[in-house]
Design a protein around this motif. Sequence first.
Motif, PDB file in Angstrom:
ATOM      1  N   LEU A   1     -14.272   9.338 121.630  1.00  0.00           N
ATOM      2  CA  LEU A   1     -15.015  10.033 122.687  1.00  0.00           C
ATOM      3  C   LEU A   1     -16.457  10.293 122.273  1.00  0.00           C
ATOM      4  O   LEU A   1     -17.342  10.465 123.129  1.00  0.00           O
ATOM      5  CB  LEU A   1     -14.316  11.354 123.025  1.00  0.00           C
ATOM      6  CG  LEU A   1     -12.907  11.249 123.631  1.00  0.00           C
ATOM      7  CD1 LEU A   1     -12.307  12.640 123.795  1.00  0.00           C
ATOM      8  CD2 LEU A   1     -12.958  10.539 124.979  1.00  0.00           C
ATOM      9  N   PHE A   2     -16.696  10.331 120.958  1.00  0.00           N
ATOM     10  CA  PHE A   2     -18.040  10.652 120.461  1.00  0.00           C
ATOM     11  C   PHE A   2     -18.743   9.417 119.900  1.00  0.00           C
ATOM     12  O   PHE A   2     -19.849   9.525 119.395  1.00  0.00           O
ATOM     13  CB  PHE A   2     -17.945  11.732 119.377  1.00  0.00           C
ATOM     14  CG  PHE A   2     -17.179  12.948 119.819  1.00  0.00           C
ATOM     15  CD1 PHE A   2     -17.798  13.942 120.576  1.00  0.00           C
ATOM     16  CD2 PHE A   2     -15.825  13.094 119.516  1.00  0.00           C
ATOM     17  CE1 PHE A   2     -17.096  15.059 120.991  1.00  0.00           C
ATOM     18  CE2 PHE A   2     -15.119  14.214 119.928  1.00  0.00           C
ATOM     19  CZ  PHE A   2     -15.756  15.196 120.672  1.00  0.00           C
TER      20      PHE A   2
ATOM     21  N   ASP B   1     -12.614   0.729 122.622  1.00  0.00           N
ATOM     22  CA  ASP B   1     -12.168   0.668 124.012  1.00  0.00           C
ATOM     23  C   ASP B   1     -11.615  -0.718 124.346  1.00  0.00           C
ATOM     24  O   ASP B   1     -10.556  -0.856 124.959  1.00  0.00           O
ATOM     25  CB  ASP B   1     -13.327   0.988 124.964  1.00  0.00           C
ATOM     26  CG  ASP B   1     -13.811   2.419 124.815  1.00  0.00           C
ATOM     27  OD1 ASP B   1     -13.703   2.957 123.706  1.00  0.00           O
ATOM     28  OD2 ASP B   1     -14.290   2.982 125.798  1.00  0.00           O
ATOM     29  N   TRP B   2     -12.359  -1.757 123.906  1.00  0.00           N
ATOM     30  CA  TRP B   2     -11.916  -3.118 124.192  1.00  0.00           C
ATOM     31  C   TRP B   2     -10.630  -3.446 123.434  1.00  0.00           C
ATOM     32  O   TRP B   2      -9.767  -4.166 123.942  1.00  0.00           O
ATOM     33  CB  TRP B   2     -13.023  -4.116 123.821  1.00  0.00           C
ATOM     34  CG  TRP B   2     -14.209  -4.039 124.724  1.00  0.00           C
ATOM     35  CD1 TRP B   2     -15.417  -3.469 124.459  1.00  0.00           C
ATOM     36  CD2 TRP B   2     -14.291  -4.539 126.068  1.00  0.00           C
ATOM     37  NE1 TRP B   2     -16.258  -3.581 125.553  1.00  0.00           N
ATOM     38  CE2 TRP B   2     -15.590  -4.242 126.555  1.00  0.00           C
ATOM     39  CE3 TRP B   2     -13.409  -5.213 126.901  1.00  0.00           C
ATOM     40  CZ2 TRP B   2     -16.023  -4.596 127.821  1.00  0.00           C
ATOM     41  CZ3 TRP B   2     -13.847  -5.573 128.178  1.00  0.00           C
ATOM     42  CH2 TRP B   2     -15.127  -5.259 128.619  1.00  0.00           C
TER      43      TRP B   2
ATOM     44  N   THR C   1      -5.087   7.205 127.954  1.00  0.00           N
ATOM     45  CA  THR C   1      -5.692   8.057 128.981  1.00  0.00           C
ATOM     46  C   THR C   1      -7.087   8.506 128.555  1.00  0.00           C
ATOM     47  O   THR C   1      -8.017   8.567 129.375  1.00  0.00           O
ATOM     48  CB  THR C   1      -4.800   9.268 129.246  1.00  0.00           C
ATOM     49  OG1 THR C   1      -3.500   8.836 129.651  1.00  0.00           O
ATOM     50  CG2 THR C   1      -5.386  10.144 130.343  1.00  0.00           C
ATOM     51  N   LEU C   2      -7.241   8.825 127.256  1.00  0.00           N
ATOM     52  CA  LEU C   2      -8.562   9.232 126.760  1.00  0.00           C
ATOM     53  C   LEU C   2      -9.572   8.093 126.886  1.00  0.00           C
ATOM     54  O   LEU C   2     -10.750   8.327 127.175  1.00  0.00           O
ATOM     55  CB  LEU C   2      -8.452   9.680 125.299  1.00  0.00           C
ATOM     56  CG  LEU C   2      -7.707  10.988 125.056  1.00  0.00           C
ATOM     57  CD1 LEU C   2      -7.649  11.305 123.566  1.00  0.00           C
ATOM     58  CD2 LEU C   2      -8.350  12.138 125.819  1.00  0.00           C
ATOM     59  N   ILE C   3      -9.127   6.862 126.669  1.00  0.00           N
ATOM     60  CA  ILE C   3     -10.018   5.712 126.839  1.00  0.00           C
ATOM     61  C   ILE C   3     -10.497   5.632 128.289  1.00  0.00           C
ATOM     62  O   ILE C   3     -11.684   5.412 128.572  1.00  0.00           O
ATOM     63  CB  ILE C   3      -9.299   4.411 126.443  1.00  0.00           C
ATOM     64  CG1 ILE C   3      -8.873   4.464 124.972  1.00  0.00           C
ATOM     65  CG2 ILE C   3     -10.178   3.195 126.707  1.00  0.00           C
ATOM     66  CD1 ILE C   3     -10.010   4.600 124.006  1.00  0.00           C
TER      67      ILE C   3
ATOM     68  N   LEU D   1     -10.627   8.103 130.481  1.00  0.00           N
ATOM     69  CA  LEU D   1     -11.508   9.232 130.775  1.00  0.00           C
ATOM     70  C   LEU D   1     -12.911   8.975 130.240  1.00  0.00           C
ATOM     71  O   LEU D   1     -13.917   9.300 130.899  1.00  0.00           O
ATOM     72  CB  LEU D   1     -10.926  10.512 130.168  1.00  0.00           C
ATOM     73  CG  LEU D   1      -9.663  11.057 130.837  1.00  0.00           C
ATOM     74  CD1 LEU D   1      -9.126  12.239 130.057  1.00  0.00           C
ATOM     75  CD2 LEU D   1      -9.952  11.460 132.286  1.00  0.00           C
ATOM     76  N   LYS D   2     -13.006   8.397 129.043  1.00  0.00           N
ATOM     77  CA  LYS D   2     -14.327   8.082 128.496  1.00  0.00           C
ATOM     78  C   LYS D   2     -15.032   7.046 129.363  1.00  0.00           C
ATOM     79  O   LYS D   2     -16.227   7.167 129.647  1.00  0.00           O
ATOM     80  CB  LYS D   2     -14.176   7.541 127.075  1.00  0.00           C
ATOM     81  CG  LYS D   2     -15.516   7.150 126.442  1.00  0.00           C
ATOM     82  CD  LYS D   2     -15.330   6.392 125.155  1.00  0.00           C
ATOM     83  CE  LYS D   2     -16.689   5.900 124.638  1.00  0.00           C
ATOM     84  NZ  LYS D   2     -16.556   5.042 123.446  1.00  0.00           N
ATOM     85  N   GLN D   3     -14.286   6.034 129.799  1.00  0.00           N
ATOM     86  CA  GLN D   3     -14.879   4.994 130.641  1.00  0.00           C
ATOM     87  C   GLN D   3     -15.381   5.570 131.965  1.00  0.00           C
ATOM     88  O   GLN D   3     -16.458   5.220 132.446  1.00  0.00           O
ATOM     89  CB  GLN D   3     -13.858   3.888 130.898  1.00  0.00           C
ATOM     90  CG  GLN D   3     -13.613   2.977 129.717  1.00  0.00           C
ATOM     91  CD  GLN D   3     -14.825   2.145 129.370  1.00  0.00           C
ATOM     92  OE1 GLN D   3     -15.573   1.705 130.246  1.00  0.00           O
ATOM     93  NE2 GLN D   3     -15.045   1.916 128.078  1.00  0.00           N
ATOM     94  N   SER D   4     -14.586   6.463 132.572  1.00  0.00           N
ATOM     95  CA  SER D   4     -15.002   7.053 133.841  1.00  0.00           C
ATOM     96  C   SER D   4     -16.246   7.912 133.661  1.00  0.00           C
ATOM     97  O   SER D   4     -17.148   7.916 134.508  1.00  0.00           O
ATOM     98  CB  SER D   4     -13.866   7.891 134.429  1.00  0.00           C
ATOM     99  OG  SER D   4     -13.552   8.991 133.571  1.00  0.00           O
TER     100      SER D   4
END
Length: 357
Positions: free
Chosen positions: A234-235, A242-243, A329-331, A333-336
């Motif tokens: 996230l940071f 992500d990929w 889910t965290l991935i 959320l970061k993308q959004s």
Amino acid sequence: SLLVADPGVASYSVFGHACLRMQCPVYGLDYCFSYESEGVKNRIGDYLAGKLHMGLFAIPAQDYCNGYREEGRGVYEYRLNLPASTEQELWRILDEHVAQGSLLPYDYFKRGCTITCVNFVREALGSKLISYNGLETNMTTRDYAYDYMKNAPWVWFAWNFICGIDGDKLLPGDKQLMIPEELVKAWQNATIDGVPVISREQIVLVEGAPQWPDDKFTPIMLALLILCLSIANLFWSKPYFDWLMLAAQTVVGAFMMYLICFSDLCCTSWNWLIIPFNILPAIFWYWRKWWALPYACALLIWCGVMSYVAIWGHVLVDWPHIVLVLAWTLILLKQSTNQLRTTTALLPHNNRTITGQ
């Protein structure tokens, strides 16, 4: 008699094994009638496609026991209390199935070693019935499997990807007897015309013990590690993680969609894990700014429901899978969030021009 072997290291032997032993001292016959599948080790693809076959084999009792002795697994015998006419009919039925060869599709639910023992004895009894006591439970097949796979966490982890909602059915009567140890308990408390189906005396044919995998690194450790990396991600400003997560999710999703849509393997019907693991995110990744946040919220609800069900009695998916879904889910959320920032940066701003005299 009923023979029960200890669990083994291989994935197909974590429940142990059950078979029927038939002896005729007059003719010097002593065979174990055991349901066996074709070798899985070098035919994983055929197994996942549902192309493996199984059948009943008559194995000399000494050879049968020696195989388990080499693995260090114990073999235990329980005498069946059947009338002589039923024993003869049972042997005839077993011989017929052996003659049919290994032609039946592999199906643990319908033709597993334990349930076939039940079916053979039931068929031999004819009009006589086995009276079971205290057999009905509210446990599903998946619940039983979870109890017996705790010592083989990677097998349980993989089994959840394969087993669909067929494993969540409450099977009636003796159809739920799919694990050898459970069959011993059931038959010791069941009767035929008032006589216990098997004796309570256990005869040790082979000294041994259950052989469990020696897993130092477990699925929950892997899942927690990936979750920690997702939190740290996230940071990060680099999208590589992500990929990587998208690629892993897509591969698992493609595998599960193959099992559900194309494979003939038993029990691969609808699976709850297909909601978080599927190929749709990869297909529509370019438009993720529209769906990433709603999908992430749906997955959070999914995790909550699965956790609630697990805490209050049933196991639909295991905790490592729930943790992995949280990481995915965290991935999302970061993308959004990134997409929202990008969109905001592209919006026109009202700039005030200040002039002085």
